[in-house]
Design a protein around this motif. Structure first.
Motif, mmCIF file in Angstrom:
data_model
loop_
_atom_site.group_PDB
_atom_site.id
_atom_site.type_symbol
_atom_site.label_atom_id
_atom_site.label_comp_id
_atom_site.label_asym_id
_atom_site.label_seq_id
_atom_site.Cartn_x
_atom_site.Cartn_y
_atom_site.Cartn_z
ATOM 1 N N ALA A 84 4.066 1.403 6.774
ATOM 2 C CA ALA A 84 5.013 0.501 7.432
ATOM 3 C C ALA A 84 5.835 -0.194 6.355
ATOM 4 O O ALA A 84 5.272 -0.875 5.488
ATOM 5 C CB ALA A 84 4.277 -0.533 8.279
ATOM 6 N N ILE A 85 7.153 -0.009 6.409
ATOM 7 C CA ILE A 85 8.074 -0.658 5.464
ATOM 8 C C ILE A 85 8.861 -1.677 6.266
ATOM 9 O O ILE A 85 9.756 -1.326 7.048
ATOM 10 C CB ILE A 85 9.001 0.374 4.786
ATOM 11 N N LEU A 86 8.503 -2.951 6.102
ATOM 12 C CA LEU A 86 9.038 -4.021 6.948
ATOM 13 C C LEU A 86 10.245 -4.650 6.251
ATOM 14 O O LEU A 86 10.126 -5.604 5.474
ATOM 15 C CB LEU A 86 7.952 -5.051 7.242
ATOM 16 N N LYS A 121 -2.906 2.832 12.246
ATOM 17 C CA LYS A 121 -4.145 3.265 11.605
ATOM 18 C C LYS A 121 -4.670 2.145 10.705
ATOM 19 O O LYS A 121 -3.887 1.380 10.133
ATOM 20 C CB LYS A 121 -3.883 4.513 10.750
ATOM 21 N N LYS A 122 -5.982 2.068 10.558
ATOM 22 C CA LYS A 122 -6.565 1.029 9.684
ATOM 23 C C LYS A 122 -6.309 1.345 8.205
ATOM 24 O O LYS A 122 -6.504 0.489 7.339
ATOM 25 C CB LYS A 122 -8.067 0.880 9.940
ATOM 26 N N THR A 123 -5.863 2.566 7.940
ATOM 27 C CA THR A 123 -5.523 2.964 6.565
ATOM 28 C C THR A 123 -4.045 2.743 6.253
ATOM 29 O O THR A 123 -3.589 3.099 5.158
ATOM 30 C CB THR A 123 -5.844 4.450 6.363
ATOM 31 N N VAL A 124 -3.294 2.174 7.183
ATOM 32 C CA VAL A 124 -1.850 2.007 6.986
ATOM 33 C C VAL A 124 -1.560 1.187 5.724
ATOM 34 O O VAL A 124 -2.260 0.236 5.411
ATOM 35 C CB VAL A 124 -1.195 1.342 8.231
ATOM 36 N N ASN A 151 -4.267 -3.363 1.495
ATOM 37 C CA ASN A 151 -3.267 -2.442 2.046
ATOM 38 C C ASN A 151 -1.885 -3.085 2.161
ATOM 39 O O ASN A 151 -0.917 -2.415 2.502
ATOM 40 C CB ASN A 151 -3.690 -1.943 3.435
ATOM 41 N N PHE A 152 -1.798 -4.398 1.908
ATOM 42 C CA PHE A 152 -0.543 -5.133 2.052
ATOM 43 C C PHE A 152 0.042 -5.445 0.678
ATOM 44 O O PHE A 152 -0.670 -5.851 -0.242
ATOM 45 C CB PHE A 152 -0.780 -6.456 2.791
ATOM 46 N N SER A 153 1.344 -5.299 0.566
ATOM 47 C CA SER A 153 2.048 -5.709 -0.655
ATOM 48 C C SER A 153 3.473 -6.095 -0.290
ATOM 49 O O SER A 153 3.990 -5.716 0.759
ATOM 50 C CB SER A 153 2.058 -4.576 -1.691
#
Length: 334
Positions: A84-86, A121-124, A151-153
């Motif tokens: 996911a690219i927010l 997915k929990k691996t997102v 998983n977040f940056s």
């Protein structure tokens, strides 16, 4: 050819996405043999523009792009994502205080974090670009408790690339000859571009950037302010934001997450602090130097930090603490 991966870009009808989507779809980020499905999310008033973007992607006839899902609904956009690219966020308008910007974006990123938690997915892998990026990323992370924090940056790679480019221009070398610059802290005017651990290849030898530049006054003055204020300078000159360079930085950031960092090199990105690195308080989304392996960023430890750097790093941490407090108050009030 592998199974398609699902990639979401939010704010997909906007300027940055317009430069970003083609690079992703033609294989610059996930590899030339990786098929993909693009999920494109934007707000309802932008759907007609987004239809035009979809037409252009179709007309590119890109062999890796198997499906495009354009939507204004989070339950559709966030379904079964790998990445996911927010990008989309409420932009800062004339007369807006930073707190006003935070208030508007807390709602957006709480909602998107909840959607990640519920549908993805929990691996997102989640990359936050929309400003204020660090605190927006923290809000999304807090709203998605079932997805691992690592998983977040958030994106500080544009600042990292700007710092590399300024050194390369100063020394008249290719930007790839400059390695291991660091962006510490917030993606704001308090960020600290640090070259104390950076190297440059000159006449076939790797030497320290400080040794090569031989101008402490410039490195502690104009170099830092140029990097800090580069976005504003682009807007002043172009009358538009730095969409092309932002898109390139997103590609660099995501490619490093997906494939890792080269041996002996680190890059800058905003990741969650645990209170054990460089005296940065726990639970801030702070830009550190990181290496990446198996899609997990690890903060580079043990770098020597002088008093000048400490002061700059702490100033940015202070701003992030204030932003975090404001965001928390807005979330509580919502």
């Amino acid at each position: 050819m592998t199974e398609p991966i699902k990639i979401l870009v939010t704010g997909a009808a906007g300027q940055i996405a317009y430069s970003l989507l083609y690079s992703i779809a033609k294989g610059d980020v996930f590899g030339k043999d990786q098929k993909l499905t693009l999920h494109l999310l934007d707000i309802t008033p932008m759907m007609t523009v987004l239809e035009g973007v979809v037409m252009e992607l179709q007309d590119c006839a890109l062999p890796l792009l198997k499906e495009i899902i354009a939507t204004d609904k989070e339950d559709v956009a966030f379904k079964d994502l790998d990445v996911a690219i927010l990008v989309g966020s409420m932009p800062r308008r004339e007369g807006m205080e930073r707190k006003d910007l935070l208030k508007a974006n807390v709602k957006i990123f709480k909602s998107q974090g909840t959607a990640l938690d519920k549908y993805s997915k929990k691996t997102v892998r989640v990359v936050v670009v929309g400003n204020p990026a660090n605190t927006n990323c923290l809000t999304a992370l807090k709203s998605a408790p079932s997805i691992p924090k690592e998983n977040f940056s958030c994106l500080t790679r544009l600042d990292h690339n700007r710092a590399k480019a300024q050194i390369a221009l100063r020394l008249n070398v290719a930007s790839d000859d400059v390695k291991n610059v660091i962006i510490w802290g917030n993606h704001s005017s308090t960020q600290y571009p640090d070259v104390n651990h950076a190297t440059v290849k000159l006449q076939g030898k790797e030497i320290g950037v400080c040794q090569a530049v031989k101008d402490d006054h410039w490195l502690k003055g104009d170099f830092i302010t140029t990097v800090q204020q580069r976005g504003a300078a682009v807007i002043k000159a172009r009358k538009l934001s730095s969409a092309m360079s932002a898109a390139k930085a997103i590609c660099d950031h995501v490619r490093n997450i997906w494939f890792g960092t080269p041996e002996g090199e680190f890059v800058s990105m905003g990741v969650i602090s645990d209170g054990n690195s460089y005296e940065i308080p726990n639970d801030l989304l702070y830009s550190f130097p990181v290496t990446i392996k198996n899609k997990i960023p690890t903060i580079v430890e043990g770098l020597s930090i002088d008093d000048f750097s400490h002061e700059k790093m702490n100033l940015s941490a202070k701003e992030l603490i204030e932003e975090k407090t404001s965001a928390s108050e807005f979330l509580t009030a919502a």
